[in-house]
Design an enzyme around this catalytic site. Structure first.
Site, PDB file in Angstrom:
ATOM      1  N   ARG A 155       0.828  -1.206   0.000  1.00  0.00           N
ATOM      2  CA  ARG A 155       0.000   0.000   0.000  1.00  0.00           C
ATOM      3  C   ARG A 155       0.865   1.260   0.000  1.00  0.00           C
ATOM      4  NH1 ARG A 155      -4.603   0.646   4.521  1.00  0.00           N
ATOM      5  NH2 ARG A 155      -2.772   0.983   5.850  1.00  0.00           N
ATOM      6  N   LYS A 257      -2.681   6.551   1.450  1.00  0.00           N
ATOM      7  CA  LYS A 257      -2.546   6.958   2.855  1.00  0.00           C
ATOM      8  C   LYS A 257      -1.567   8.131   2.966  1.00  0.00           C
ATOM      9  CE  LYS A 257      -2.607   4.636   7.355  1.00  0.00           C
ATOM     10  NZ  LYS A 257      -4.044   4.869   7.609  1.00  0.00           N
ATOM     11  N   GLU A 293     -16.453   6.497   3.819  1.00  0.00           N
ATOM     12  CA  GLU A 293     -15.801   5.949   5.007  1.00  0.00           C
ATOM     13  C   GLU A 293     -15.882   6.934   6.155  1.00  0.00           C
ATOM     14  OE1 GLU A 293     -11.333   5.978   5.139  1.00  0.00           O
ATOM     15  OE2 GLU A 293     -11.549   6.220   2.973  1.00  0.00           O
TER      16      GLU A 293
END
Length: 411
Positions: A155, A257, A293
């Site tokens: 990720r 992220k 989210e």
């Protein structure tokens, strides 16, 4: 990866060095602490590859000095009072990348403050990424488990590509995490008392003035022991659906992220908490009717034993706990759908829960949308979320056999 000596001299041109004040305090509190033993990673038939790919075969890391009492002893703190806040451990890991895009060998240093140029890319243009994962002490008191570290590595690499940054290979990432955890082994809580939270950072530390990728990058890992999230019992969260603020847009960076994604949610979150809510649930920015989210968690709903969660399409973070929860649910016989989920479906759900590294699984007690409050459950986990929470946490802590081949054993 070649190992480096502890506490090497730090090149000031790299703008990174431990804080003198912090180091003085640290040495006085850990005066008997010897340099940590390094880990050697033993791979089975296949292993992590240097180009970023990884097989499902797990690896075991073994301390080169497992007989050292300093490695096996626990830090002298009251583990029952440790919460989810920063409690600095002994060492951090530092690895640097110059303009050619190749990372040098990393090294462990005493945890401390860093010095950085005011014109660093991360400070001026937000060129930074972070990850979060946990290490658990098994019930034998000595072995430690990492949970899917290669997923965090992949990720971070995906995020780095989006942010025009070089990134460590999966192999470098996993080995760095392993070394950092073993160096701070005494800070891994006793079985059942929590976990060691691991925070990898990748940031542009090279100096820039015009808008451009930084010429140099630094990869850091630090750790902190954290207690069980539900230390005082399960406390379902109360969410408010946000109509005005949006976390991400199509084509943006919502799916990686990057540090800026989290600063951007603080305003809406602060307003919500001032009104008594736990957090904010965001909707899509186009139709304003599809769930995305929570500020730092993925959302799931349950209706008639069917589990649904918003699909990954670039505007929500591909959570590793989310991914693990989907796989666990399917092995438990549940139907799981990744699709557009409307706010109306949310209000009619039987159960609602969130997933994330910190909390693993958190039940949602209520949702408020346009002044209408809908409650779920009886102040605890629902039947489905409780079952999935139990299986997933048992896997993470080594309480059941890992048929998923997700954990890395450090001994």
């Amino acid at each position: 990866m070649e190992r480096a000596a502890i506490l090497p001299s730090v090149n000031q041109n790299y703008l990174l060095c431990p804080s003198r004040a912090f180091s003085t305090r640290l040495h006085s509190s850990t005066r008997n602490l010897s340099p940590p033993s390094f880990a050697s990673i033993k791979h089975s038939s296949s292993s992590v590859s240097s180009n970023g790919g990884i097989s499902l075969t797990r690896c075991n890391a073994v301390s080169s000095n497992s007989s050292s009492t300093l490695v096996t002893e626990l830090a002298d703190i009251d583990w029952d009072t440790v919460g989810f806040g920063l409690k600095p451990a002994d060492y951090m890991y530092v690895m640097k990348c110059n303009i050619d895009g190749e990372f040098s060998k990393g090294e462990l240093q005493r945890f401390g403050n860093i010095e950085i140029s005011p014109s660093a890319g991360v400070l001026n243009y937000g060129q930074g990424l972070f990850e979060g994962l946990k290490a658990y002490r098994k019930k034998d008191g000595n072995n430690i488990l990492l949970f899917r570290p290669e997923e965090n590595a992949k990720r971070m690499r995906n995020g780095a590509e989006r942010m025009c940054m070089p990134a460590p290979t999966v192999e470098q990432f996993v080995e760095a995490v392993t070394e950092t955890v073993l160096a701070n082994k005494r800070w891994v809580p006793p079985p059942g008392k929590g976990s060691l939270y691991v925070r990898p950072l990748l940031m542009g530390t090279g100096a820039v003035l015009g808008l451009a990728p930084a010429p140099e990058y630094t990869f850091i890992i630090y750790v902190s022991p954290v207690g069980n999230y539900f230390k005082e019992g399960v406390a379902p969260i109360n969410l408010i659906v946000e109509n005005e603020f949006h976390r991400a847009t199509p084509g943006g960076t919502g799916g990686v992220k990057t540090i800026g994604n989290y600063a951007a949610v603080l305003k809406a979150q602060s307003i919500a908490k001032a009104k008594g809510y736990s957090d904010v649930l965001y909707l899509d920015c186009i139709y304003k009717r599809y769930l995305e989210e929570v500020s730092s968690c993925n959302i799931f709903i349950v209706k008639d034993n069917v589990i649904s969660t918003p699909e990954i399409k670039g505007t929500i973070l591909p959570g590793i706990t989310r991914k693990s929860m989907i796989d666990v649910a399917r092995t438990q016989g549940f139907q799981v759908e990744e699709r557009n989920v409307t706010v109306d479906e949310l209000l009619e759900a039987d159960e609602v829960f969130c997933t994330g590294t910190a909390v693993v699984v958190s039940p949602v007690g209520s949702v408020t949308y346009k002044g209408k409050r809908v409650s779920y459950g009886e102040g605890t986990f629902g039947t489905v979320s409780k079952q999935l929470y139990t299986v997933l946490t048992s896997l993470q802590m080594g309480l059941i056999e890992d048929n998923m081949k997700w954990t890395v054993n450090l001994s």
